[in-house]
Design a protein around this motif. Structure first.
Motif, PDB file in Angstrom:
ATOM      1  N   MET A   1      17.686 101.682   5.261  1.00  0.00           N
ATOM      2  CA  MET A   1      17.038 100.404   5.032  1.00  0.00           C
ATOM      3  C   MET A   1      15.929 100.605   4.000  1.00  0.00           C
ATOM      4  O   MET A   1      15.123 101.509   4.120  1.00  0.00           O
ATOM      5  N   GLN A   2      15.906  99.757   2.995  1.00  0.00           N
ATOM      6  CA  GLN A   2      14.903  99.849   1.935  1.00  0.00           C
ATOM      7  C   GLN A   2      13.647  99.088   2.317  1.00  0.00           C
ATOM      8  O   GLN A   2      13.708  97.991   2.868  1.00  0.00           O
ATOM      9  N   THR A   3      12.500  99.667   1.998  1.00  0.00           N
ATOM     10  CA  THR A   3      11.225  98.969   2.171  1.00  0.00           C
ATOM     11  C   THR A   3      10.814  98.412   0.819  1.00  0.00           C
ATOM     12  O   THR A   3      10.610  99.158  -0.141  1.00  0.00           O
ATOM     13  N   TYR A   4      10.708  97.092   0.745  1.00  0.00           N
ATOM     14  CA  TYR A   4      10.324  96.422  -0.487  1.00  0.00           C
ATOM     15  C   TYR A   4       8.809  96.285  -0.607  1.00  0.00           C
ATOM     16  O   TYR A   4       8.265  96.244  -1.705  1.00  0.00           O
ATOM     17  N   TYR A   5       8.154  96.202   0.551  1.00  0.00           N
ATOM     18  CA  TYR A   5       6.709  95.967   0.553  1.00  0.00           C
ATOM     19  C   TYR A   5       6.158  96.397   1.896  1.00  0.00           C
ATOM     20  O   TYR A   5       6.764  96.140   2.941  1.00  0.00           O
ATOM     21  N   ASP A   6       5.014  97.060   1.863  1.00  0.00           N
ATOM     22  CA  ASP A   6       4.361  97.507   3.087  1.00  0.00           C
ATOM     23  C   ASP A   6       2.857  97.414   2.855  1.00  0.00           C
ATOM     24  O   ASP A   6       2.343  98.003   1.904  1.00  0.00           O
ATOM     25  N   THR A   7       2.203  96.682   3.699  1.00  0.00           N
ATOM     26  CA  THR A   7       0.765  96.467   3.536  1.00  0.00           C
ATOM     27  C   THR A   7       0.112  96.402   4.910  1.00  0.00           C
ATOM     28  O   THR A   7       0.794  96.201   5.923  1.00  0.00           O
ATOM     29  N   ARG A   8      -1.191  96.565   4.954  1.00  0.00           N
ATOM     30  CA  ARG A   8      -1.939  96.506   6.208  1.00  0.00           C
ATOM     31  C   ARG A   8      -3.004  95.418   6.113  1.00  0.00           C
ATOM     32  O   ARG A   8      -3.699  95.293   5.102  1.00  0.00           O
ATOM     33  N   ILE A   9      -3.125  94.668   7.175  1.00  0.00           N
ATOM     34  CA  ILE A   9      -4.133  93.606   7.232  1.00  0.00           C
ATOM     35  C   ILE A   9      -5.520  94.248   7.300  1.00  0.00           C
ATOM     36  O   ILE A   9      -5.749  95.162   8.090  1.00  0.00           O
ATOM     37  N   THR A  10      -6.427  93.751   6.457  1.00  0.00           N
ATOM     38  CA  THR A  10      -7.813  94.227   6.480  1.00  0.00           C
ATOM     39  C   THR A  10      -8.758  93.201   7.086  1.00  0.00           C
ATOM     40  O   THR A  10      -9.766  93.562   7.674  1.00  0.00           O
ATOM     41  N   GLU A  11      -8.411  91.926   6.926  1.00  0.00           N
ATOM     42  CA  GLU A  11      -9.291  90.857   7.423  1.00  0.00           C
ATOM     43  C   GLU A  11      -8.488  89.565   7.554  1.00  0.00           C
ATOM     44  O   GLU A  11      -7.558  89.327   6.786  1.00  0.00           O
ATOM     45  N   ALA A  58      16.497  89.495   3.859  1.00  0.00           N
ATOM     46  CA  ALA A  58      15.648  90.643   4.162  1.00  0.00           C
ATOM     47  C   ALA A  58      14.695  90.251   5.290  1.00  0.00           C
ATOM     48  O   ALA A  58      14.408  89.068   5.508  1.00  0.00           O
ATOM     49  N   LEU A  59      14.199  91.256   6.000  1.00  0.00           N
ATOM     50  CA  LEU A  59      13.301  90.998   7.117  1.00  0.00           C
ATOM     51  C   LEU A  59      11.852  91.086   6.690  1.00  0.00           C
ATOM     52  O   LEU A  59      11.466  92.027   5.984  1.00  0.00           O
ATOM     53  N   ILE A  60      11.057  90.118   7.125  1.00  0.00           N
ATOM     54  CA  ILE A  60       9.614  90.191   6.977  1.00  0.00           C
ATOM     55  C   ILE A  60       9.052  90.343   8.384  1.00  0.00           C
ATOM     56  O   ILE A  60       9.411  89.586   9.285  1.00  0.00           O
ATOM     57  N   GLY A 119      -5.475  96.066  10.597  1.00  0.00           N
ATOM     58  CA  GLY A 119      -4.681  97.257  10.851  1.00  0.00           C
ATOM     59  C   GLY A 119      -3.204  96.977  11.086  1.00  0.00           C
ATOM     60  O   GLY A 119      -2.375  97.882  10.968  1.00  0.00           O
ATOM     61  N   ALA A 120      -2.846  95.745  11.413  1.00  0.00           N
ATOM     62  CA  ALA A 120      -1.441  95.401  11.639  1.00  0.00           C
ATOM     63  C   ALA A 120      -0.657  95.501  10.334  1.00  0.00           C
ATOM     64  O   ALA A 120      -1.166  95.186   9.252  1.00  0.00           O
ATOM     65  N   ALA A 121       0.593  95.916  10.439  1.00  0.00           N
ATOM     66  CA  ALA A 121       1.456  96.051   9.277  1.00  0.00           C
ATOM     67  C   ALA A 121       2.164  94.746   8.955  1.00  0.00           C
ATOM     68  O   ALA A 121       2.551  93.997   9.856  1.00  0.00           O
ATOM     69  N   ILE A 122       2.350  94.514   7.667  1.00  0.00           N
ATOM     70  CA  ILE A 122       3.227  93.458   7.177  1.00  0.00           C
ATOM     71  C   ILE A 122       4.222  94.169   6.272  1.00  0.00           C
ATOM     72  O   ILE A 122       3.821  94.829   5.312  1.00  0.00           O
ATOM     73  N   THR A 123       5.508  94.052   6.612  1.00  0.00           N
ATOM     74  CA  THR A 123       6.523  94.741   5.819  1.00  0.00           C
ATOM     75  C   THR A 123       7.655  93.793   5.472  1.00  0.00           C
ATOM     76  O   THR A 123       7.938  92.834   6.200  1.00  0.00           O
ATOM     77  N   ILE A 124       8.293  94.088   4.357  1.00  0.00           N
ATOM     78  CA  ILE A 124       9.525  93.411   3.965  1.00  0.00           C
ATOM     79  C   ILE A 124      10.546  94.509   3.747  1.00  0.00           C
ATOM     80  O   ILE A 124      10.352  95.406   2.905  1.00  0.00           O
ATOM     81  N   THR A 125      11.622  94.463   4.526  1.00  0.00           N
ATOM     82  CA  THR A 125      12.656  95.487   4.465  1.00  0.00           C
ATOM     83  C   THR A 125      14.035  94.835   4.433  1.00  0.00           C
ATOM     84  O   THR A 125      14.193  93.683   4.812  1.00  0.00           O
ATOM     85  N   GLY A 126      15.015  95.604   3.987  1.00  0.00           N
ATOM     86  CA  GLY A 126      16.353  95.070   3.975  1.00  0.00           C
ATOM     87  C   GLY A 126      17.369  96.139   3.715  1.00  0.00           C
ATOM     88  O   GLY A 126      17.082  97.261   3.452  1.00  0.00           O
TER      89      GLY A 126
END
Length: 126
Positions: A1-11, A58-60, A119-126
């Motif tokens: 599965m490819q990760t298109y975007y991976d980020t972490r919430i800061t605020e 793709a999954l968000i 700290g929670a992750a936000i990802t887009i994968t597919g």
């Protein structure tokens, strides 16, 4: 599965919950102007975005909350790359009404609001 975007919430902005009730999530890179930070989930990218946008389907994921992308505006991926900014409409629409926005399948607003924590992750994968 490819990760298109991976980020972490800061605020999480003070007015984000009101938008989540309407199925709208605004992401903006940390350091957004104060008037935008109030309505945005600020984040710091850990990987991506990829050069090519993810496909429809793709999954968000926002923490444990998962949805499928149903439409990708023509400019949305470029905005993510340039500014770390995008609007995600959790409305299931197969067409993005604005070129800089993403659409995804509907989710429970209460669960989504609860997932928006530093700290929670936000990802887009597919």
């Amino acid at each position: 599965m490819q990760t298109y975007y991976d980020t972490r919430i800061t605020e999480v902005g003070t007015d984000v919950a009101d938008l989540i009730d309407g199925g709208v999530l605004i992401l903006f890179a940390a350091g957004a102007p104060p008037e935008l930070a109030e309505v945005s989930v600020l984040h710091a990218v850990t990987s991506g975005p990829t050069s090519e946008p993810p496909p429809v389907g793709a999954l968000i994921r926002v923490g444990p909350v998962e949805a499928k992308l149903t439409a990708i505006g023509d400019l949305a991926w470029a905005k993510i790359a340039d500014m770390g900014h995008v609007v995600v409409n959790f409305d299931g629409s197969p067409v993005s009404n604005r070129p800089g926005e993403l659409n995804a399948s509907a989710v429970d607003a209460g669960l989504l609001a609860g997932a928006l924590r530093p700290g929670a992750a936000i990802t887009i994968t597919g």
